[in-house]
Scaffold this active site. Structure first.
Site, PDB file in Angstrom:
ATOM      1  N   LYS A 279      41.981  -1.389 -25.727  1.00  0.00           N
ATOM      2  CA  LYS A 279      42.433  -0.053 -25.091  1.00  0.00           C
ATOM      3  C   LYS A 279      40.799   0.588 -24.912  1.00  0.00           C
ATOM      4  O   LYS A 279      39.811   0.255 -25.181  1.00  0.00           O
ATOM      5  CB  LYS A 279      43.075   0.862 -26.027  1.00  0.00           C
ATOM      6  CG  LYS A 279      44.417   0.385 -26.635  1.00  0.00           C
ATOM      7  CD  LYS A 279      45.463   0.135 -25.476  1.00  0.00           C
ATOM      8  CE  LYS A 279      46.811  -0.323 -26.190  1.00  0.00           C
ATOM      9  NZ  LYS A 279      47.675  -0.937 -25.108  1.00  0.00           N
TER      10      LYS A 279
ATOM     11  N   SER B 168      48.530  -4.256 -20.404  1.00  0.00           N
ATOM     12  CA  SER B 168      48.215  -2.757 -20.566  1.00  0.00           C
ATOM     13  C   SER B 168      47.043  -2.231 -20.004  1.00  0.00           C
ATOM     14  O   SER B 168      46.791  -1.075 -19.811  1.00  0.00           O
ATOM     15  CB  SER B 168      48.294  -2.272 -22.006  1.00  0.00           C
ATOM     16  OG  SER B 168      47.126  -3.038 -23.007  1.00  0.00           O
TER      17      SER B 168
END
Length: 175
Positions: free
Chosen positions: A85, A38
């Site tokens: 993230k 990701s």
């Protein structure tokens, strides 16, 4: 020195070292391996090797985060899971999610908008919305392994054109 004295000394060392080490790792920082795709290409650009990053937990204590910071947090969808993230918007900013069917969202106080750099392979705020900064545990500040990838993670970051800051579209932001 007798066997008993050696064992007693070893227990004393362990009784000191273990709590000090755990306290350091819980409050100052630690090195962890990053799994998944990701955050590609910034982290794990090569699926053959895993990046290890320094997680600075000390700087997360005051909840002062900026756009562009890469952070770890308890996943809002599963508190047993830790995710990594990038912060792309902070409180007061407005974000139009990747899903064009949703309306733009103003980030409430005490929250931020998180996205993976690999937009097509990331479960992020586009799926679960703004996240409380209280869930953030640490800021990833350096890649520490493998050696050929040593570097700081505070470089240049392009704010997506879907993010509105102070009423104006922003194209880039230096962090």
């Amino acid at each position: 020195m007798s066997m008993w004295q050696c064992c007693r000394s070893a227990v004393g060392v362990v009784a000191f070292v273990v709590p000090v080490t755990l306290t350091f790792m819980d409050n100052v920082g630690s090195v962890v391996g990053v799994k998944g795709v990701s955050m590609q290409p910034v982290l794990n650009p090569d699926l053959m090797h895993k990046d290890y990053v320094w997680l600075n937990k000390w700087c997360a204590k005051d909840f002062q985060f900026q756009r562009g910071n890469i952070v770890t947090l308890r996943a809002p969808y599963d508190p047993r899971c830790t995710i990594i993230k990038r912060i792309v918007a902070i409180e007061g900013d407005t974000v139009c999610p990747n899903r064009r069917t949703e309306e733009c969202i103003r980030i409430p106080a005490g929250h931020c908008w998180l996205e993976g750099d690999n937009v097509t392979m990331s479960k992020d705020s586009n799926s679960f919305g703004p996240v409380s900064v209280g869930l953030i545990e640490a800021k990833a500040t350096y890649i520490v392994w493998p050696p050929q990838r040593w570097r700081a993670l505070n470089g240049y970051f392009n704010i997506p054109d879907r993010v509105v800051i102070s009423g104006q579209l922003q194209q880039s932001h230096s962090v």
